[in-house]
Structures are given as structure tokens and as C-alpha cells.
Design a protein around this motif. Structure first.
Motif, PDB file in Angstrom:
ATOM      1  N   LEU A 243      -0.583   1.244  -3.374  1.00 57.76           N
ATOM      2  CA  LEU A 243      -1.148   0.044  -2.736  1.00 57.76           C
ATOM      3  C   LEU A 243      -0.224  -1.166  -2.908  1.00 57.76           C
ATOM      4  CD1 LEU A 243      -4.916   0.382  -3.775  1.00 57.76           C
ATOM      5  CD2 LEU A 243      -3.882   0.889  -1.540  1.00 57.76           C
TER       6      LEU A 243
ATOM      7  N   TYR B 251      -3.138  -3.184   4.458  1.00 62.69           N
ATOM      8  CA  TYR B 251      -4.253  -2.322   4.037  1.00 62.69           C
ATOM      9  C   TYR B 251      -4.751  -2.714   2.643  1.00 62.69           C
ATOM     10  CZ  TYR B 251      -6.724   1.896   2.591  1.00 62.69           C
ATOM     11  OH  TYR B 251      -7.674   2.772   2.128  1.00 62.69           O
ATOM     12  N   THR B 252      -3.816  -2.982   1.736  1.00 60.57           N
ATOM     13  CA  THR B 252      -4.172  -3.325   0.358  1.00 60.57           C
ATOM     14  C   THR B 252      -5.002  -4.603   0.321  1.00 60.57           C
ATOM     15  OG1 THR B 252      -2.107  -2.303  -0.360  1.00 60.57           O
ATOM     16  CG2 THR B 252      -3.181  -3.796  -1.925  1.00 60.57           C
ATOM     17  N   CYS B 253      -4.489  -5.646   0.970  1.00 62.56           N
ATOM     18  CA  CYS B 253      -5.164  -6.940   0.906  1.00 62.56           C
ATOM     19  C   CYS B 253      -6.470  -6.948   1.698  1.00 62.56           C
ATOM     20  CB  CYS B 253      -4.235  -8.042   1.398  1.00 62.56           C
ATOM     21  SG  CYS B 253      -2.823  -8.271   0.291  1.00 62.56           S
TER      22      CYS B 253
ATOM     23  N   GLN C 219       2.849  -0.809  -0.669  1.00 65.09           N
ATOM     24  CA  GLN C 219       2.493  -1.109   0.730  1.00 65.09           C
ATOM     25  C   GLN C 219       2.445  -2.604   0.974  1.00 65.09           C
ATOM     26  OE1 GLN C 219      -0.727   0.868   2.845  1.00 65.09           O
ATOM     27  NE2 GLN C 219      -0.604   2.552   1.391  1.00 65.09           N
ATOM     28  N   HIS C 220       1.824  -3.322   0.045  1.00 67.55           N
ATOM     29  CA  HIS C 220       1.744  -4.770   0.240  1.00 67.55           C
ATOM     30  C   HIS C 220       3.132  -5.411   0.236  1.00 67.55           C
ATOM     31  CE1 HIS C 220       0.931  -8.990  -0.082  1.00 67.55           C
ATOM     32  NE2 HIS C 220       1.803  -8.979  -1.067  1.00 67.55           N
TER      33      HIS C 220
ATOM     34  N   LEU D 251      -6.572  -3.741  -8.533  1.00 69.90           N
ATOM     35  CA  LEU D 251      -5.137  -3.442  -8.684  1.00 69.90           C
ATOM     36  C   LEU D 251      -4.717  -3.556 -10.150  1.00 69.90           C
ATOM     37  CD1 LEU D 251      -3.737  -5.357  -5.556  1.00 69.90           C
ATOM     38  CD2 LEU D 251      -4.097  -2.885  -5.786  1.00 69.90           C
TER      39      LEU D 251
END
Ligand SMILES: [Zn+2]
Length: 376
Positions: free
Chosen positions: A333, A309-311, A336-337, A319
């Protein structure tokens, strides 16, 4: 409970069957210290590929208390995670308290860092607490051998851990008879410091007691990479083939590949989550430290080869900005990555074992990461 699906060299592809579902191995468990993986909702955890969590007995027994969690329906319901949970014994955190604890043959007594109360942890109470939490995989209480340790110290510590392991097994069987936690599994922990013969003796002792799985403890405690590899090279070939093997508290992406190649099935580590919150990010092009000024104007994805989702949505510049401002979303974020990266790595390793290409994958990762020590 553990089915071996494929092998490639010493690397193993398996499936664990636990009360809260099946787990594909090799697996990385996200660490959920206080009944939460910091900065992650259970939905986020599922989305980034998490199969199984580790819960910390020490923290949960002190706050909010294991009996309270039991009365509220168990840890799974309390934290709304319906997948498998492994709980540690609490020992590692207690031993990290240093002078604030007192060890005897019977137990370890310590002052609660929450309210200063005197708390006693015995092999029996550790198992009962883990039963109250409703754990899928219960770990024995052991003494994490100090590092460095002399041969005599490592031996005495290992022998105490073996006596405690036997007490844990007895309590676990009695607890199961009361069906407090039907279907849960109990793992023993191999100790013995950096000494090969003590490691072998510890494993033999545990096998006589009989456990559902065997963990390797006391690594990643400050020893050199060479020592960790030497101990793994020695002990993994001696471990029973049809039981899961769990390397506790390890590690970096390199450590995971190296240990999978030696036949380890399960891992846990705070590295992806803790480092993620601090802007230390694992990517296909190596580590990115998002705080560095070079990312201030970088209108590119954190990792262009990542579909998390972040990328998929945010730039390195954003970021960097969130991190600079100490915004919670930055921690969310980036965690999550990092977890997605770890779970993807494990998925790649699993696929390579199935197709007999583990060695090729490890070699290409070794070149990509520019490793100091060989991965295979
Ligand atoms: Zn990503």
C-alpha cells in the motif's frame, strides 16, 4: 522517436515512441530490479500511472540469466509488463562492488554475489544481454566516475567511457541487423564528474558517435546539491534539442522539478519504492514517517489530497499497524501511494509546461515543500 510537443522556458513536454508504446515526458520510470517493482503487480503499476519501467541488467543476467529470459519470450512477457522497459548496462552495480571487481581497457571482471562465479562484462556483452532481455531503451556500458575524483581521474574515467560507448554503438548496430530487438533505442551517457569542461567534452564525443538519446550519469553519487545544480546548469543547454535527455538515478521530488525546469525529460530512482517499503511517504503536506507513534490513532487518510487506492481506503493508523507488524500489505500500500505521488507530480509538471505555467507551479511547490534550494 522523440517529439517535442511544447516548451516553457527550458522545460520540455515531449512524447517518446518506443517498441512497446508511447511515453509522455517528462516521465518518471519505476525501478524493477529483479524483473519486478517490489511489492507491485503490473496491474498496480498501471493503476498508479506508471508508463515505463527500468530493469537492472546486472541482477537479471546473474539470476535467472538473460538467455533464459530470452528463451522464455523476453522480459516483457516474463514479467507481464507490456509497456516500455529501459535497461541499465549493469555497470553501476558492478562498480558498486568495490574491491570485488577488476577493471581493464577491455572489460570489468567481478565475482557474482549470487554464486561466487567469475563474470566478465564488456561493452559488447552488456549490449547483447540487454538485447536478450528485449529492452526498449538500451544503455551503453560506462564507468561511473568515483566521487570525489581529481580532474585527472575524472578525465581518464570519462575517456574510457567514451571508448566503451563507441564499442557499444557498433555492437548495437550489429545486433539490430540480426533483428534480435527491432526498434529499440540506444542511449549514450555523459560523464566527467563535477568538471564542466569534461562534461562538455563527453557530450561532444557522444554526439559524434550518435545516439538516440543522451543520459547524464554520475550525479546523485554523494555530491552536494550545489554541485548537482551546477553540472545540470552547465550541461543541459548544450544537449541536442530533439533527442531525449535522461538524468540517471535522480531523485527526490525537489530534484525532479529542478531538473525538469532545466530541460530533462526522463528520470528513475529507487526512492519512492524503497522509501515506501520503509514507511517514508511523500504527501502534499510533506514527508510522513508512518512509524512515528503520532499515527497510531490517526483515523485519517495518509494524504487527503491523494486519490490513490491506499489513500482512498485506509487510515494512517492502519498503515502504522501494518508497518509495526512487518505485514507485506503495508509495503504494497505504501509503495502504491509513493509511486502514485511521483507519477502525479510528473503529470502536473507536464500539464504546466503545456499551459506555460511551469514557473508558477515550481514556485508554489517550493513554498509548499519549504525547499532549502530554489527550484527554478
Ligand atoms: Zn495516496
Amino acid at each position: 522517436m522523440f517529439e517535442l510537443l511544447a516548451k516553457d522556458g527550458a522545460a520540455r513536454r515531449g512524447e517518446l515512441t518506443l517498441p512497446h508504446g508511447k511515453v509522455q515526458t517528462p516521465v518518471f520510470q519505476a525501478v524493477g530490479t529483479y524483473g519486478t517493482v517490489k511489492a507491485m503487480t503490473p496491474r498496480d503499476l498501471r493503476d498508479c500511472g506508471t508508463q515505463m519501467l527500468l530493469g537492472n541488467t546486472f541482477h537479471l543476467m546473474l539470476r535467472p540469466g538473460d538467455k533464459r529470459i530470452r528463451d522464455l519470450g523476453g522480459l516483457h512477457k516474463f514479467m507481464q509488463w507490456d509497456g516500455p522497459i529501459l535497461t541499465d548496462s549493469g555497470g553501476f552495480q558492478v562498480f558498486s562492488l568495490g574491491d570485488l571487481r577488476k577493471m581493464t581497457e577491455h572489460s570489468v571482471v567481478f565475482r557474482s554475489p549470487v554464486n561466487g562465479d567469475k563474470v566478465e562484462l564488456t561493452p559488447e556483452s552488456s549490449i547483447q544481454v540487454q538485447g536478450n532481455l528485449g529492452s526498449d531503451v538500451v544503455m551503453v556500458l560506462d564507468e561511473c566516475t568515483a566521487h570525489p575524483a581529481t580532474y585527472e581521474q575524472a578525465n581518464a574515467s570519462m575517456e574510457l567511457s567514451m571508448r566503451w560507448a563507441a564499442r557499444c554503438k557498433t555492437t548495437f548496430e550489429n545486433t539490430q541487423a540480426g533483428s534480435m530487438n527491432p526498434g529499440s533505442k540506444l542511449f549514450g551517457i555523459v560523464q566527467g564528474g563535477m568538471f564542466e569542461d569534461l562534461r562538455s567534452e563527453s557530450l561532444q564525443n557522444l554526439q559524434q558517435i550518435e545516439f538516440d538519446g543522451y543520459a547524464i550519469g554520475g550525479l546523485s553519487v554523494g555530491e552536494s546539491k550545489e554541485d548537482m545544480i551546477r553540472v545540470l546548469n552547465h550541461i543541459t543547454p548544450e544537449m541536442p534539442e530533439h533527442k531525449p535527455r535522461y538524468l540517471m538515478g535522480v531523485g527526490t521530488p525537489e530534484d525532479l522539478v529542478r531538473a525538469v525546469g532545466r530541460g530533462v525529460d526522463m528520470f528513475d530512482c529507487v526512492m519512492p519504492t524503497r522509501n515506501g517499503r520503509n514507511g517514508y511517504l511523500f504527501t502534499s503536506a510533506g514527508v510522513v514517517k508512518i512509524r512515528n507513534a503520532q499515527h497510531r490513532n490517526a483515523d485519517v487518510a495518509l494524504d487527503e489530497n491523494c486519490n490513490c487506492y491506499t489513500c482512498s481506503h485506509f487510515s494512517r493508523a492502519y498503515l502504522h499497524h501494518l508497518d509495526r507488524c512487518g505485514e507485506m500489505l503495508g509495503a504494497m500500500l505504501m509503495t502504491q501511494h509513493n509511486l502514485h505521488y511521483y507519477h502525479q507530480l510528473m503529470a502536473q509538471l507536464r500539464a504546466s509546461i503545456e499551459t506555460g505555467t511551469f514557473r508558477n507551479l515550481a514556485t508554489s511547490l517550493q513554498n509548499q515543500w519549504n525547499c532549502d534550494h530554489e527550484l527554478v
